[in-house]
Every structure is written in C-alpha cells, then in structure tokens.
Design a protein around this motif. Structure first.
Motif, PDB file in Angstrom:
ATOM      1  N   PHE A 238      55.268  29.844  35.823  1.00 24.95           N
ATOM      2  CA  PHE A 238      53.820  29.824  35.636  1.00 24.95           C
ATOM      3  C   PHE A 238      53.222  28.744  36.525  1.00 24.95           C
ATOM      4  O   PHE A 238      53.614  27.580  36.443  1.00 24.95           O
ATOM      5  N   ARG A 239      52.250  29.137  37.385  1.00 23.21           N
ATOM      6  CA  ARG A 239      51.614  28.153  38.252  1.00 23.21           C
ATOM      7  C   ARG A 239      50.227  28.616  38.676  1.00 23.21           C
ATOM      8  O   ARG A 239      49.970  29.813  38.806  1.00 23.21           O
ATOM      9  N   ASN A 240      49.351  27.655  38.882  1.00 16.29           N
ATOM     10  CA  ASN A 240      48.003  27.890  39.398  1.00 16.29           C
ATOM     11  C   ASN A 240      47.204  28.861  38.538  1.00 16.29           C
ATOM     12  O   ASN A 240      46.365  29.611  39.040  1.00 16.29           O
ATOM     13  N   ASN A 241      47.465  28.905  37.235  1.00 20.01           N
ATOM     14  CA  ASN A 241      46.679  29.714  36.314  1.00 20.01           C
ATOM     15  C   ASN A 241      45.590  28.850  35.674  1.00 20.01           C
ATOM     16  O   ASN A 241      45.685  27.622  35.649  1.00 20.01           O
ATOM     17  N   TRP A 242      44.572  29.507  35.111  1.00 20.25           N
ATOM     18  CA  TRP A 242      43.495  28.779  34.439  1.00 20.25           C
ATOM     19  C   TRP A 242      43.192  29.453  33.111  1.00 20.25           C
ATOM     20  O   TRP A 242      42.921  30.652  33.059  1.00 20.25           O
ATOM     21  N   SER A 243      43.261  28.669  32.039  1.00 21.51           N
ATOM     22  CA  SER A 243      42.910  29.141  30.705  1.00 21.51           C
ATOM     23  C   SER A 243      41.647  28.422  30.253  1.00 21.51           C
ATOM     24  O   SER A 243      41.581  27.192  30.301  1.00 21.51           O
ATOM     25  N   THR A 244      40.639  29.182  29.807  1.00 23.43           N
ATOM     26  CA  THR A 244      39.376  28.578  29.415  1.00 23.43           C
ATOM     27  C   THR A 244      38.682  29.419  28.351  1.00 23.43           C
ATOM     28  O   THR A 244      38.861  30.641  28.296  1.00 23.43           O
ATOM     29  N   ASN A 245      37.886  28.760  27.535  1.00 23.34           N
ATOM     30  CA  ASN A 245      36.999  29.454  26.603  1.00 23.34           C
ATOM     31  C   ASN A 245      35.556  29.434  27.096  1.00 23.34           C
ATOM     32  O   ASN A 245      34.670  29.971  26.427  1.00 23.34           O
ATOM     33  N   ASN A 246      35.328  28.804  28.224  1.00 24.57           N
ATOM     34  CA  ASN A 246      34.000  28.764  28.831  1.00 24.57           C
ATOM     35  C   ASN A 246      33.868  29.859  29.877  1.00 24.57           C
ATOM     36  O   ASN A 246      34.857  30.268  30.496  1.00 24.57           O
ATOM     37  N   ASP A 247      32.646  30.327  30.068  1.00 21.26           N
ATOM     38  CA  ASP A 247      32.393  31.400  31.033  1.00 21.26           C
ATOM     39  C   ASP A 247      32.917  30.996  32.413  1.00 21.26           C
ATOM     40  O   ASP A 247      32.479  29.999  32.986  1.00 21.26           O
ATOM     41  N   PRO A 248      33.849  31.768  32.988  1.00 22.60           N
ATOM     42  CA  PRO A 248      34.401  31.413  34.300  1.00 22.60           C
ATOM     43  C   PRO A 248      33.495  31.792  35.466  1.00 22.60           C
ATOM     44  O   PRO A 248      33.880  31.615  36.625  1.00 22.60           O
ATOM     45  N   GLY A 249      32.289  32.319  35.141  1.00 24.86           N
ATOM     46  CA  GLY A 249      31.340  32.630  36.202  1.00 24.86           C
ATOM     47  C   GLY A 249      31.025  34.096  36.389  1.00 24.86           C
ATOM     48  O   GLY A 249      30.587  34.516  37.463  1.00 24.86           O
ATOM     49  N   PHE A 250      31.188  34.894  35.328  1.00 24.03           N
ATOM     50  CA  PHE A 250      30.847  36.316  35.413  1.00 24.03           C
ATOM     51  C   PHE A 250      29.343  36.496  35.633  1.00 24.03           C
ATOM     52  O   PHE A 250      28.523  35.758  35.078  1.00 24.03           O
ATOM     53  N   ILE A 251      28.990  37.516  36.397  1.00 23.46           N
ATOM     54  CA  ILE A 251      27.583  37.902  36.506  1.00 23.46           C
ATOM     55  C   ILE A 251      27.077  38.352  35.144  1.00 23.46           C
ATOM     56  O   ILE A 251      25.974  38.000  34.723  1.00 23.46           O
ATOM     57  N   ASP A 252      27.911  39.133  34.431  1.00 17.72           N
ATOM     58  CA  ASP A 252      27.599  39.570  33.068  1.00 17.72           C
ATOM     59  C   ASP A 252      28.874  39.440  32.247  1.00 17.72           C
ATOM     60  O   ASP A 252      29.781  40.268  32.403  1.00 17.72           O
ATOM     61  N   PRO A 253      28.995  38.424  31.382  1.00 23.26           N
ATOM     62  CA  PRO A 253      30.230  38.229  30.623  1.00 23.26           C
ATOM     63  C   PRO A 253      30.622  39.422  29.761  1.00 23.26           C
ATOM     64  O   PRO A 253      31.804  39.574  29.428  1.00 23.26           O
ATOM     65  N   GLU A 254      29.669  40.264  29.395  1.00 23.64           N
ATOM     66  CA  GLU A 254      29.985  41.443  28.583  1.00 23.64           C
ATOM     67  C   GLU A 254      30.468  42.620  29.426  1.00 23.64           C
ATOM     68  O   GLU A 254      30.970  43.599  28.897  1.00 23.64           O
ATOM     69  N   ASN A 255      30.292  42.544  30.738  1.00 23.24           N
ATOM     70  CA  ASN A 255      30.743  43.608  31.633  1.00 23.24           C
ATOM     71  C   ASN A 255      31.405  42.985  32.857  1.00 23.24           C
ATOM     72  O   ASN A 255      30.777  42.782  33.897  1.00 23.24           O
ATOM     73  N   PRO A 256      32.696  42.657  32.746  1.00 22.39           N
ATOM     74  CA  PRO A 256      33.361  41.966  33.854  1.00 22.39           C
ATOM     75  C   PRO A 256      33.432  42.785  35.137  1.00 22.39           C
ATOM     76  O   PRO A 256      33.672  42.212  36.205  1.00 22.39           O
ATOM     77  N   LEU A 257      33.200  44.098  35.058  1.00 24.36           N
ATOM     78  CA  LEU A 257      33.223  44.913  36.280  1.00 24.36           C
ATOM     79  C   LEU A 257      32.062  44.590  37.220  1.00 24.36           C
ATOM     80  O   LEU A 257      32.065  45.017  38.377  1.00 24.36           O
ATOM     81  N   LYS A 258      31.090  43.829  36.734  1.00 26.67           N
ATOM     82  CA  LYS A 258      30.014  43.391  37.627  1.00 26.67           C
ATOM     83  C   LYS A 258      30.437  42.213  38.497  1.00 26.67           C
ATOM     84  O   LYS A 258      29.709  41.818  39.409  1.00 26.67           O
ATOM     85  N   GLY A 259      31.615  41.653  38.215  1.00 27.05           N
ATOM     86  CA  GLY A 259      32.181  40.640  39.078  1.00 27.05           C
ATOM     87  C   GLY A 259      31.722  39.227  38.780  1.00 27.05           C
ATOM     88  O   GLY A 259      31.113  38.944  37.745  1.00 27.05           O
TER      89      GLY A 259
END
Length: 288
Positions: A238-259
């Motif tokens: 395991f390397r260079n992974n990121w685990s978070t409960n904060n928004d990682p920067g989605f355009i729309d957190p409810e629809n990750p397909l928006k990038g």
C-alpha cells in the motif's frame, strides 16, 4: 463472446460495445452473466449493465479489456458473487478493468464489484469508481501480482478484501496435481509465449503460491470508507493512497461521474493522480 487462441496468445479482437444489458437472470439466477468472455484479446466497452440477481460480466482467458462500463444493481440476490468475476486459474493473465462505474451493489450479503477468486493473478485495475459498491468492493482471494491504482472508493464499509486462503481452506488448490497445477500445465506455462509474456508465471511454484504476494494498491482515493482493508495489510503493498472523510474536490459529491474540480485536493494528496475520462463512461444510446 469468445475467440482467440490461448495456446499461442493470439488475440481475437471481438467486442461488445455501447450496449444496454438489463433485467436478465430471471430464470437461472446464478452464473449466467450479462456478458461471458473467453479466449484471448476481447473487449467490453461502454456498456450499461443493470438489474440482475447475479454477475454482470464473467470472464476467462487472457488479455481482455473491460472499460467505460456502468454497472448498477447487479448481484442483488446471490451470495458471494462479483459484478465482474474470474478466478481459479493463475494463467489467465493480462486482463485489464478500467474506467468503470460500479454503483448500488447490495451490502446485505457478500457482494463484490471486482472479484479475483481463488488465486487469480495479474489483473490490472485502474481508474474505476466504486460508489456504494457492495460489502466488499474488491476481493483478491489469495492471488498474486494484482495491481490496483488510481481508483476511487466511496461510501462502503470496506474497500478491499485480501486473504491467504491457499494457506488454510484452499490448500488443495495449490497441491501437486491440484486444479491450479493442472491448469498451468495445460498452457505449458514454462514455455513461450507464457514464460515470455508473463515472466513471473514460470516461477509460480518457486515463490510459495500459498502466500499472497506482489499485490500492489497505490494512488487510490478512499472517501468515507470505514475500513480500507479486510485482511492483513502485509498481503499487499500500500502506497500513495489517500483516505478522507472530507470532500476530495468533486464537482458534485452526489454524482462523482461529473468529475473533480481543477483545484481538487485529490491532486495534492495523491501524487500523480490523473485526469480520468469520466465523460466517456457508459452507453451513449438514447433512452427508450
């Protein structure tokens, strides 16, 4: 869908592309996938597969590509199943699963999005989104050299299951003349083209096949994941992974397909995380 020659690793180049496959398995509930792939060098691309009690895609063989698919609400009735499934033959190498979206897979029983069963080896899995993707979105069952990178895991109790089954209840599979020994001998794994195309395979028995080694999990995002690993972390790198409960920067957190936004934190916290082709995922046919 079959084609190609496993003895010579000659690809067929057959494909299923831009299709909607849904509401199947109504009579036979299990091991009747929407797409069944065999042979060498075939492809499934841009398919929407949904509403089924069992698997979306089952494959055997080598050098297949599954890409840009949207797989939703499958494995809804059958325990211990994978939306994409293969296994029990370490000679089935060179397979790639990339840029797929797994969503709304039931967590009520053992459901997996990408399932490497009973010693499956050498899968490359990258750029996928696992969004509410079952109780065990990824299952690596005792195999080697599976590579997970730049995937996105969202809202699951566990992200990745790793185990050493060949050291306990699965010892018979790696016994002399067991099922794995038989399948390796069938393809003459110590001779070309297998020994040259997949160099580690010729040394399969020398590296203690009962112990899971060479599995790499790197550059992945774990967003609102309770436990990253089910199993022992020493069974993977395991390397260079990121685990978070904060928004990682989605355009729309409810629809990750928006990038992601251009300045999304993911690009800061995961070195080298690429721009993923979110807009290419899924079937482009008009809805009926």
């Amino acid at each position: 869908m079959g084609g190609g020659d496993r003895a010579t690793l000659t690809p067929a180049g057959n494909f299923v592309e831009n299709c909607r496959i849904h509401d199947f398995n109504r009579v036979e509930k299990s091991y009747r996938p929407g797409i069944w792939i065999d042979g060498v060098g075939n492809r499934v691309s841009k398919c929407d597969i949904y509403n089924a009690p069992s698997m979306a895609i089952l494959f055997h063989g080598n050098n297949h590509t599954i890409e840009f698919c949207k797989i939703t609400n499958v494995c809804s009735e059958v325990d211990d199943q994978g939306a994409i499934y293969y296994g029990r033959d370490p000679s089935e190498l060179g397979n790639v699963i990339r840029y797929c979206y797994f969503h709304k897979l039931s967590p009520r029983h053992r459901v997996t999005a990408t399932y490497h069963d009973d010693g499956a080896c050498g899968g490359e899995v990258y750029g996928n989104i696992y969004h509410n993707a079952g109780s065990l979105p990824v299952l690596i069952g005792g195999g080697h050299y599976n590579h997970y990178h730049h995937n996105i895991f969202i809202d699951s109790p566990v992200a990745i299951h790793l185990d050493n089954r060949m050291q306990n209840w699965g010892t018979g599979m790696v016994a002399p003349d067991g099922i794995i020994d038989q399948r390796l001998k069938t393809v003459k794994y110590k001779e070309a083209p297998y020994s040259t195309t997949y160099p580690f395979l010729a040394h399969y028995w020398e590296e203690d096949p009962s112990y899971p080694h060479g599995n790499v999990i790197e550059g992945n995002l774990f967003y609102r994941i309770k436990n990253i690993v089910n199993g022992q972390t020493q069974w993977g790198e395991f390397r260079n992974n990121w685990s978070t409960n904060n928004d990682p920067g989605f355009i729309d957190p409810e629809n990750p397909l928006k990038g992601f936004k251009e300045d999304a934190p993911i690009y800061k916290y995961i070195q080298g995380f690429p721009q993923l082709p979110f807009d290419q995922i899924g079937c482009s046919l008009e809805e009926q």
